[in-house]
Write an enzyme that holds these catalytic residues in place. Sequence first.
Site, PDB file in Angstrom:
ATOM      1  N   THR A   1      -5.764  -2.626  -0.210  1.00  0.00           N
ATOM      2  CA  THR A   1      -4.458  -2.467  -0.852  1.00  0.00           C
ATOM      3  C   THR A   1      -4.526  -2.789  -2.345  1.00  0.00           C
ATOM      4  OG1 THR A   1      -2.253  -3.469  -0.953  1.00  0.00           O
ATOM      5  CG2 THR A   1      -3.972  -4.839  -0.027  1.00  0.00           C
ATOM      6  N   ASP A   2      -3.573  -2.236  -3.101  1.00  0.00           N
ATOM      7  CA  ASP A   2      -3.472  -2.597  -4.524  1.00  0.00           C
ATOM      8  C   ASP A   2      -2.967  -4.037  -4.694  1.00  0.00           C
ATOM      9  OD1 ASP A   2      -0.834  -2.162  -3.703  1.00  0.00           O
ATOM     10  OD2 ASP A   2      -0.313  -0.835  -5.370  1.00  0.00           O
ATOM     11  N   GLU A   3      -2.429  -4.630  -3.609  1.00  0.00           N
ATOM     12  CA  GLU A   3      -1.867  -5.982  -3.728  1.00  0.00           C
ATOM     13  C   GLU A   3      -2.933  -7.036  -4.012  1.00  0.00           C
ATOM     14  OE1 GLU A   3       1.263  -7.101  -1.098  1.00  0.00           O
ATOM     15  OE2 GLU A   3       1.677  -5.029  -0.537  1.00  0.00           O
TER      16      GLU A   3
ATOM     17  N   TYR B   1      -0.972 -12.299   2.911  1.00  0.00           N
ATOM     18  CA  TYR B   1      -1.437 -10.944   3.242  1.00  0.00           C
ATOM     19  C   TYR B   1      -2.456 -10.468   2.226  1.00  0.00           C
ATOM     20  CZ  TYR B   1      -1.532  -5.843   3.237  1.00  0.00           C
ATOM     21  OH  TYR B   1      -1.960  -4.536   3.209  1.00  0.00           O
TER      22      TYR B   1
ATOM     23  N   LYS C   1      -6.542  -9.695   2.591  1.00  0.00           N
ATOM     24  CA  LYS C   1      -7.150  -8.385   2.294  1.00  0.00           C
ATOM     25  C   LYS C   1      -8.219  -8.543   1.210  1.00  0.00           C
ATOM     26  CE  LYS C   1      -6.121  -4.871   3.776  1.00  0.00           C
ATOM     27  NZ  LYS C   1      -6.613  -4.162   5.001  1.00  0.00           N
TER      28      LYS C   1
HETATM   29  P1  NAD Z   1       0.257  -0.958  10.581  1.00  0.00           P
HETATM   30  O1  NAD Z   1       0.729  -2.362  10.622  1.00  0.00           O
HETATM   31  O2  NAD Z   1       1.239   0.153  10.712  1.00  0.00           O
HETATM   32  O3  NAD Z   1      -0.845  -0.726  11.721  1.00  0.00           O
HETATM   33  C1  NAD Z   1      -1.871  -1.635  11.973  1.00  0.00           C
HETATM   34  C2  NAD Z   1      -2.576  -1.186  13.247  1.00  0.00           C
HETATM   35  O4  NAD Z   1      -3.672  -2.095  13.471  1.00  0.00           O
HETATM   36  C3  NAD Z   1      -1.693  -1.234  14.476  1.00  0.00           C
HETATM   37  O5  NAD Z   1      -1.893  -0.070  15.259  1.00  0.00           O
HETATM   38  C4  NAD Z   1      -2.180  -2.470  15.218  1.00  0.00           C
HETATM   39  O6  NAD Z   1      -2.012  -2.370  16.618  1.00  0.00           O
HETATM   40  C5  NAD Z   1      -3.639  -2.505  14.826  1.00  0.00           C
HETATM   41  N1  NAD Z   1      -4.214  -3.844  14.896  1.00  0.00           N
HETATM   42  C6  NAD Z   1      -3.688  -4.995  14.378  1.00  0.00           C
HETATM   43  N2  NAD Z   1      -4.504  -6.027  14.648  1.00  0.00           N
HETATM   44  C7  NAD Z   1      -5.568  -5.520  15.330  1.00  0.00           C
HETATM   45  C8  NAD Z   1      -6.752  -6.075  15.859  1.00  0.00           C
HETATM   46  N3  NAD Z   1      -6.997  -7.392  15.766  1.00  0.00           N
HETATM   47  N4  NAD Z   1      -7.633  -5.266  16.467  1.00  0.00           N
HETATM   48  C9  NAD Z   1      -7.395  -3.936  16.569  1.00  0.00           C
HETATM   49  N5  NAD Z   1      -6.273  -3.351  16.115  1.00  0.00           N
HETATM   50  C10 NAD Z   1      -5.378  -4.129  15.489  1.00  0.00           C
HETATM   51  O7  NAD Z   1      -0.568  -0.831   9.232  1.00  0.00           O
HETATM   52  P2  NAD Z   1      -0.654   0.384   8.205  1.00  0.00           P
HETATM   53  O8  NAD Z   1       0.529   0.342   7.325  1.00  0.00           O
HETATM   54  O9  NAD Z   1      -0.998   1.629   8.933  1.00  0.00           O
HETATM   55  O10 NAD Z   1      -1.899  -0.095   7.334  1.00  0.00           O
HETATM   56  C11 NAD Z   1      -3.235   0.274   7.712  1.00  0.00           C
HETATM   57  C12 NAD Z   1      -4.190  -0.352   6.732  1.00  0.00           C
HETATM   58  O11 NAD Z   1      -3.892   0.077   5.407  1.00  0.00           O
HETATM   59  C13 NAD Z   1      -4.147  -1.881   6.701  1.00  0.00           C
HETATM   60  O12 NAD Z   1      -5.456  -2.359   6.565  1.00  0.00           O
HETATM   61  C14 NAD Z   1      -3.311  -2.198   5.469  1.00  0.00           C
HETATM   62  O13 NAD Z   1      -3.675  -3.441   4.924  1.00  0.00           O
HETATM   63  C15 NAD Z   1      -3.706  -1.045   4.557  1.00  0.00           C
HETATM   64  N6  NAD Z   1      -2.678  -0.700   3.567  1.00  0.00           N
HETATM   65  C16 NAD Z   1      -1.438  -0.283   3.966  1.00  0.00           C
HETATM   66  C17 NAD Z   1      -0.484   0.067   3.009  1.00  0.00           C
HETATM   67  C18 NAD Z   1       0.875   0.559   3.417  1.00  0.00           C
HETATM   68  O14 NAD Z   1       1.680   0.833   2.508  1.00  0.00           O
HETATM   69  N7  NAD Z   1       1.187   0.750   4.679  1.00  0.00           N
HETATM   70  C19 NAD Z   1      -0.785  -0.040   1.661  1.00  0.00           C
HETATM   71  C20 NAD Z   1      -2.048  -0.490   1.280  1.00  0.00           C
HETATM   72  C21 NAD Z   1      -3.008  -0.797   2.253  1.00  0.00           C
END
Ligand code: NAD
Length: 339
Positions: A136-138, A162, A166
């Site tokens: 993430t950019d965070e 969080y 990350k």
């Molecule tokens: P989300 O919370 O919608 O989904 C996370 C998924 O991971 C879920 O399906 C959950 O069941 C699964 N999960 C959680 N813990 C687990 C574990 N211990 N073992 C296996 N599966 C597990 O998240 P998202 O928004 O789809 O984000 C996906 C990735 O992208 C993350 O790594 C997040 O940090 C990164 N990210 C997201 C955003 C955003 O805006 N959504 C921005 C930057 C980075």
Amino acid sequence: MNDRRVLITGGAGFIGSHLVRGFLTLTSAQVLNFDKLTYAGNLESLRDVSDSPRYRFMQCDIGDIGAVNTAFAEFEPDIVVNLAAESHVDRSIAMPDEFIQTNIVGTFTMLEAGRAYWNALPSDRKERFRFLHISTDEVYGSLGSDDPPFHEETPYSPHNPYSASKASADHLVRAWHNTYGFPVLITNCSNNYGPYQYPEKLIPKTIRDALDGQALSIHGDGKQIRDWLFVPDHVTAILRVLKSGVIGRSYLVAGENQYSVLDVVEKICDLLDELKPTTEGSYRQQIKHVVDRPGNDRRYAIDSTRLQTELGWKRSVSFDEGLRRTVEWYLANDDWGRG
Ligand code: NAD
């Protein structure tokens, strides 16, 4: 990508479900979705593609070394995309434990299992193996209003549990490359939005709360600036990085749409006024300012020149267009994610 075997962790989550769909519809790759199915995982998000003979699912935890080793041994991936994470900042402030466990220890487990598997591969398969970690950019912290955007060399400065978890994971991923030569890539993206996002995040929560007649809570003055990336554009960026990214590098993925939280909420209200008008007047009347969250970063902006110039990626959808499609999707799928 066509002959590749792709292990996606977190494939039942928001971005993961779009990535699984992307691989199944844009390539002929085989996909293993490895997901624990926490509250954020929803297999309904994959209903349209899950009967593909190229798709399979394992319900497991990325921190469970036995299950991860089994997935590597049985599926024999060429590519791992590590998306599984606890992803909601508010939850990380209230309950940081799971964030440490999944985001840090889970990533460590994936790296160690991946490294053992990769070491044992024959040279041609070893050569093409990639481990892409989604971040993430965070991790870069917060910008002042006149600061230049984050870029790949910006020092890390996470401000909440969080983003700290990350950032820790990113350091591990980089160390596994520097120390063991493990073929990693990292992407750091901005705020994604689109269909199938769990309604605790700003955009789906605002749409649902507006339709349900609830207050639209804005932290503080709502002037926190975020960059907004339409999730299908993120999928094309990931495919591009996997195809042509330089091993060991990070790539920033920006939507190039910087709007404040308040701007976004007001835009959603205006779209709902048009698409689902009520007799009570504008949805904007439901906006309510609440106390800001601790450690709330003021501004994120990221520069994705490297991804654009080196790998030729461009976002395809403007924010107004992507937001309209998102609001229309939530209106048409009112049941999704409510259970
Ligand atoms: P989300 O919370 O919608 O989904 C996370 C998924 O991971 C879920 O399906 C959950 O069941 C699964 N999960 C959680 N813990 C687990 C574990 N211990 N073992 C296996 N599966 C597990 O998240 P998202 O928004 O789809 O984000 C996906 C990735 O992208 C993350 O790594 C997040 O940090 C990164 N990210 C997201 C955003 C955003 O805006 N959504 C921005 C930057 C980075």
